[in-house]
Design a protein around this motif. Structure first.
Motif, PDB file in Angstrom:
ATOM      1  N   PRO A 188       0.682  -1.286  -0.092  1.00 52.03           N
ATOM      2  CA  PRO A 188       0.009  -0.156  -0.210  1.00 52.03           C
ATOM      3  C   PRO A 188       0.869   1.122   0.027  1.00 52.03           C
ATOM      4  O   PRO A 188       0.299   2.130  -0.277  1.00 52.03           O
ATOM      5  CB  PRO A 188      -0.839  -0.032   1.366  1.00 52.03           C
ATOM      6  CG  PRO A 188      -0.950  -1.616   1.787  1.00 52.03           C
ATOM      7  CD  PRO A 188       0.661  -2.108   1.086  1.00 52.03           C
ATOM      8  N   ILE A 189       1.935   1.198   0.326  1.00 48.92           N
ATOM      9  CA  ILE A 189       2.757   2.437   0.420  1.00 48.92           C
ATOM     10  C   ILE A 189       3.879   2.869  -0.806  1.00 48.92           C
ATOM     11  O   ILE A 189       4.375   3.617  -1.004  1.00 48.92           O
ATOM     12  CB  ILE A 189       3.582   2.478   1.622  1.00 48.92           C
ATOM     13  CG1 ILE A 189       4.845   1.402   1.945  1.00 48.92           C
ATOM     14  CG2 ILE A 189       2.878   2.706   2.982  1.00 48.92           C
ATOM     15  CD1 ILE A 189       6.074   1.926   2.432  1.00 48.92           C
ATOM     16  N   THR A 219      -1.124 -11.078  -7.927  1.00 48.14           N
ATOM     17  CA  THR A 219      -2.365 -11.227  -8.561  1.00 48.14           C
ATOM     18  C   THR A 219      -3.105 -10.036  -8.632  1.00 48.14           C
ATOM     19  O   THR A 219      -2.840  -9.232  -8.093  1.00 48.14           O
ATOM     20  CB  THR A 219      -3.071 -12.553  -7.645  1.00 48.14           C
ATOM     21  OG1 THR A 219      -3.493 -11.959  -6.486  1.00 48.14           O
ATOM     22  CG2 THR A 219      -2.479 -13.748  -7.782  1.00 48.14           C
ATOM     23  N   GLU A 220      -4.077  -9.951  -9.716  1.00 50.43           N
ATOM     24  CA  GLU A 220      -4.800  -8.873  -9.693  1.00 50.43           C
ATOM     25  C   GLU A 220      -5.355  -8.318  -8.490  1.00 50.43           C
ATOM     26  O   GLU A 220      -5.607  -7.097  -8.385  1.00 50.43           O
ATOM     27  CB  GLU A 220      -6.164  -9.320 -10.905  1.00 50.43           C
ATOM     28  CG  GLU A 220      -6.544  -8.145 -11.408  1.00 50.43           C
ATOM     29  CD  GLU A 220      -7.925  -8.503 -12.423  1.00 50.43           C
ATOM     30  OE1 GLU A 220      -8.247  -9.552 -12.383  1.00 50.43           O
ATOM     31  OE2 GLU A 220      -8.124  -7.517 -13.407  1.00 50.43           O
ATOM     32  N   LYS A 221      -5.928  -9.293  -7.577  1.00 51.62           N
ATOM     33  CA  LYS A 221      -6.506  -8.647  -6.316  1.00 51.62           C
ATOM     34  C   LYS A 221      -5.741  -7.901  -5.410  1.00 51.62           C
ATOM     35  O   LYS A 221      -6.033  -6.978  -4.792  1.00 51.62           O
ATOM     36  CB  LYS A 221      -6.924 -10.183  -5.580  1.00 51.62           C
ATOM     37  CG  LYS A 221      -7.940  -9.923  -4.644  1.00 51.62           C
ATOM     38  CD  LYS A 221      -8.409 -11.014  -4.257  1.00 51.62           C
ATOM     39  CE  LYS A 221      -9.778 -10.766  -3.056  1.00 51.62           C
ATOM     40  NZ  LYS A 221      -9.377  -9.490  -1.902  1.00 51.62           N
ATOM     41  N   ASP A 222      -4.174  -8.298  -5.582  1.00 49.17           N
ATOM     42  CA  ASP A 222      -2.949  -7.276  -4.829  1.00 49.17           C
ATOM     43  C   ASP A 222      -3.127  -6.018  -5.292  1.00 49.17           C
ATOM     44  O   ASP A 222      -2.970  -5.233  -4.664  1.00 49.17           O
ATOM     45  CB  ASP A 222      -1.914  -7.958  -4.982  1.00 49.17           C
ATOM     46  CG  ASP A 222      -1.518  -9.330  -4.435  1.00 49.17           C
ATOM     47  OD1 ASP A 222      -2.285  -9.444  -3.542  1.00 49.17           O
ATOM     48  OD2 ASP A 222      -1.325 -10.225  -5.023  1.00 49.17           O
ATOM     49  N   ASN A 229      -1.706   5.708  -8.268  1.00 45.20           N
ATOM     50  CA  ASN A 229      -0.666   5.924  -9.065  1.00 45.20           C
ATOM     51  C   ASN A 229       0.401   4.766  -9.247  1.00 45.20           C
ATOM     52  O   ASN A 229       1.416   5.004  -9.757  1.00 45.20           O
ATOM     53  CB  ASN A 229      -0.079   7.233  -9.135  1.00 45.20           C
ATOM     54  CG  ASN A 229      -1.168   8.396  -9.382  1.00 45.20           C
ATOM     55  OD1 ASN A 229      -1.943   8.188 -10.262  1.00 45.20           O
ATOM     56  ND2 ASN A 229      -0.859   9.596  -8.661  1.00 45.20           N
ATOM     57  N   PHE A 230       0.321   3.609  -8.375  1.00 46.62           N
ATOM     58  CA  PHE A 230       1.042   2.637  -8.177  1.00 46.62           C
ATOM     59  C   PHE A 230       1.384   2.175  -9.645  1.00 46.62           C
ATOM     60  O   PHE A 230       0.764   2.004 -10.576  1.00 46.62           O
ATOM     61  CB  PHE A 230       0.386   1.535  -7.442  1.00 46.62           C
ATOM     62  CG  PHE A 230       1.352   0.280  -7.427  1.00 46.62           C
ATOM     63  CD1 PHE A 230       2.308   0.017  -6.527  1.00 46.62           C
ATOM     64  CD2 PHE A 230       0.742  -0.730  -8.249  1.00 46.62           C
ATOM     65  CE1 PHE A 230       3.096  -1.130  -6.472  1.00 46.62           C
ATOM     66  CE2 PHE A 230       1.604  -1.971  -8.555  1.00 46.62           C
ATOM     67  CZ  PHE A 230       2.714  -2.285  -7.540  1.00 46.62           C
ATOM     68  N   ARG A 231       2.603   1.886  -9.908  1.00 46.83           N
ATOM     69  CA  ARG A 231       3.267   1.160 -11.122  1.00 46.83           C
ATOM     70  C   ARG A 231       4.004  -0.110 -10.861  1.00 46.83           C
ATOM     71  O   ARG A 231       4.633  -0.184 -10.058  1.00 46.83           O
ATOM     72  CB  ARG A 231       4.106   2.223 -11.981  1.00 46.83           C
ATOM     73  CG  ARG A 231       3.390   3.327 -12.510  1.00 46.83           C
ATOM     74  CD  ARG A 231       2.471   3.066 -13.665  1.00 46.83           C
ATOM     75  NE  ARG A 231       1.790   4.337 -14.144  1.00 46.83           N
ATOM     76  CZ  ARG A 231       0.485   4.429 -13.834  1.00 46.83           C
ATOM     77  NH1 ARG A 231      -0.237   3.974 -12.825  1.00 46.83           N
ATOM     78  NH2 ARG A 231      -0.101   5.622 -14.233  1.00 46.83           N
ATOM     79  N   LEU A 232       3.415  -1.135 -11.839  1.00 50.29           N
ATOM     80  CA  LEU A 232       4.140  -2.471 -11.650  1.00 50.29           C
ATOM     81  C   LEU A 232       5.246  -2.626 -12.754  1.00 50.29           C
ATOM     82  O   LEU A 232       4.940  -2.433 -13.960  1.00 50.29           O
ATOM     83  CB  LEU A 232       3.167  -3.407 -11.636  1.00 50.29           C
ATOM     84  CG  LEU A 232       3.704  -4.964 -11.578  1.00 50.29           C
ATOM     85  CD1 LEU A 232       4.450  -5.002 -10.109  1.00 50.29           C
ATOM     86  CD2 LEU A 232       2.509  -6.094 -11.857  1.00 50.29           C
ATOM     87  N   VAL A 239       8.135 -15.637 -15.358  1.00 43.80           N
ATOM     88  CA  VAL A 239       7.841 -16.951 -15.452  1.00 43.80           C
ATOM     89  C   VAL A 239       6.535 -17.555 -14.521  1.00 43.80           C
ATOM     90  O   VAL A 239       6.131 -18.648 -14.556  1.00 43.80           O
ATOM     91  CB  VAL A 239       8.860 -17.814 -15.103  1.00 43.80           C
ATOM     92  CG1 VAL A 239       9.753 -17.790 -16.133  1.00 43.80           C
ATOM     93  CG2 VAL A 239       9.651 -17.361 -13.761  1.00 43.80           C
ATOM     94  N   GLY A 240       6.077 -16.417 -13.680  1.00 44.05           N
ATOM     95  CA  GLY A 240       4.899 -17.013 -12.878  1.00 44.05           C
ATOM     96  C   GLY A 240       4.716 -15.926 -11.828  1.00 44.05           C
ATOM     97  O   GLY A 240       3.699 -15.968 -11.183  1.00 44.05           O
ATOM     98  N   GLU A 241       5.492 -14.908 -11.518  1.00 46.14           N
ATOM     99  CA  GLU A 241       5.385 -14.019 -10.515  1.00 46.14           C
ATOM    100  C   GLU A 241       4.708 -12.871 -10.655  1.00 46.14           C
ATOM    101  O   GLU A 241       4.157 -12.289  -9.550  1.00 46.14           O
ATOM    102  CB  GLU A 241       6.978 -13.438 -10.040  1.00 46.14           C
ATOM    103  CG  GLU A 241       7.736 -12.807 -11.117  1.00 46.14           C
ATOM    104  CD  GLU A 241       8.488 -13.708 -12.162  1.00 46.14           C
ATOM    105  OE1 GLU A 241       8.210 -14.838 -12.112  1.00 46.14           O
ATOM    106  OE2 GLU A 241       9.042 -13.206 -12.938  1.00 46.14           O
ATOM    107  N   ILE A 242       4.207 -12.769 -11.899  1.00 43.90           N
ATOM    108  CA  ILE A 242       3.022 -11.774 -12.201  1.00 43.90           C
ATOM    109  C   ILE A 242       2.070 -12.555 -12.814  1.00 43.90           C
ATOM    110  O   ILE A 242       2.069 -12.971 -14.000  1.00 43.90           O
ATOM    111  CB  ILE A 242       3.445 -10.540 -12.928  1.00 43.90           C
ATOM    112  CG1 ILE A 242       4.630  -9.671 -12.244  1.00 43.90           C
ATOM    113  CG2 ILE A 242       2.178  -9.561 -13.383  1.00 43.90           C
ATOM    114  CD1 ILE A 242       5.058  -8.608 -13.076  1.00 43.90           C
ATOM    115  N   SER A 243       0.897 -12.753 -12.131  1.00 48.19           N
ATOM    116  CA  SER A 243      -0.459 -13.221 -12.898  1.00 48.19           C
ATOM    117  C   SER A 243      -0.764 -12.395 -14.312  1.00 48.19           C
ATOM    118  O   SER A 243      -0.886 -10.933 -14.226  1.00 48.19           O
ATOM    119  CB  SER A 243      -1.432 -13.324 -12.044  1.00 48.19           C
ATOM    120  OG  SER A 243      -2.612 -13.291 -12.530  1.00 48.19           O
TER     121      SER A 243
END
Ligand code: NCD
Length: 279
Positions: A188-189, A219-222, A229-232, A239-243
């Motif tokens: 969240p921060i 996952t999307e829920k996270d 304005n969070f950016r991933l 390989v699996g760490e981001i759904s």
């Protein structure tokens, strides 16, 4: 799609890509960057098709290729090979990834992505998550971050913590950072979360990889627990760490990030081969 008007800026230049390790984005974006600037490209993609396979040294390989090109991009599984290649070369060498140590051009494109997406770098809360021991992108990025006023969070299993060489460097630079194993609490921060792949190919024992390979899965829920304005980010490959559900979110910028990599590498080639006078 990228603008399809090709420049002629580097039309008399040849870039050689010497890749001794797998690559999709780094090699192809460098090659595309060179072609888009009107230059030409030669090179090889695996050790097996070069004379290194017959036992030729890196020094002799570089002494050869410098006669055929104006700039070399090299990727090698051993740390320090790019630096060593530069000692034997009369033409510029770009490090396209040196073992688990460094990946400087990725760090530049990562920084460019943050600036484009957030409008600033100073003052951000940035988490680097995953394989901080073997992941070369996070090493180079942490060095770059030390030039800015950032709150850094290193999120990794205990066995994959950020290397001392880097944490010592950051302490010397009075950089603020925290190390933690849990990422959901700090999500969240964060303004940026930079996920990484657990680098299976660097592990000496396969069981050690098995223990940590699924520790971090976003996952999307996270995303519900993140700032507006969070950016991933992610250097890819994942390989699996981001759904894949996350891909459509405007908060997911890893596909933009790789496109920015093309622009960044175009700028870098122009700068190195033409100096500051290319604009
Ligand atoms: C990275 C690399 O090769 O270090 N990929 C890249 O260059 N974009 C990350 C990785 O392989 O996990």
């Amino acid at each position: 799609m990228v603008n399809n008007k090709y420049s002629k800026l580097l039309d008399n230049k040849i870039m050689a890509t010497l890749f001794f390790e797998p690559s999709t984005r780094t090699r192809l974006s460098f090659e595309s960057a060179m072609l888009r600037l009107g230059g030409k490209v030669i090179g090889f993609q695996t050790r097996d098709v070069s004379s290194v396979k017959k036992g030729e040294s890196i020094a002799d390989t570089v002494r050869t290729v410098e006669n055929y090109s104006d700039i070399i991009v090299i990727r090698h599984p051993l740390e320090g090979v790019a630096r060593m290649a530069a000692k034997f070369s009369s033409i510029p060498i770009i490090n396209g990834g040196s073992g688990s140590a460094e990946h400087p051009t990725q760090a530049l494109l990562d920084l460019f992505t943050i600036k484009e997406e957030c409008g600033t770098i100073d003052g951000l809360n940035i988490g680097l998550c995953g394989d901080l021991k073997y992941g070369r992108t996070v090493h180079s990025l942490a060095y770059l971050f030390s030039n800015y006023n950032i709150n850094l969070y290193f999120i990794s299993p205990a066995s994959l913590k950020m290397r001392f060489r880097i944490t010592d460097w950051l302490r010397d630079k009075k950089m603020k950072f925290k190390e933690t194993e849990k990422f959901k609490e700090i999500l969240p921060i964060l303004d940026i979360l930079y996920m990484t792949r657990i680098q299976e190919e660097r592990f000496l024992e396969p069981e050690e990889y098995e223990k940590v390979k699924d520790v971090y899965i976003l996952t999307e829920k996270d995303l519900d627990n993140t700032k507006e304005n969070f950016r991933l980010m992610h250097p890819l490959p994942r390989v699996g760490e981001i759904s894949p559900d996350i891909d459509k979110s405007p908060k997911a910028v890893y596909f933009k990030q790789m496109k920015y990599g093309l622009y960044l590498r175009m700028a870098l080639l122009a700068l190195i081969l033409k100096g500051n006078n290319f604009v």
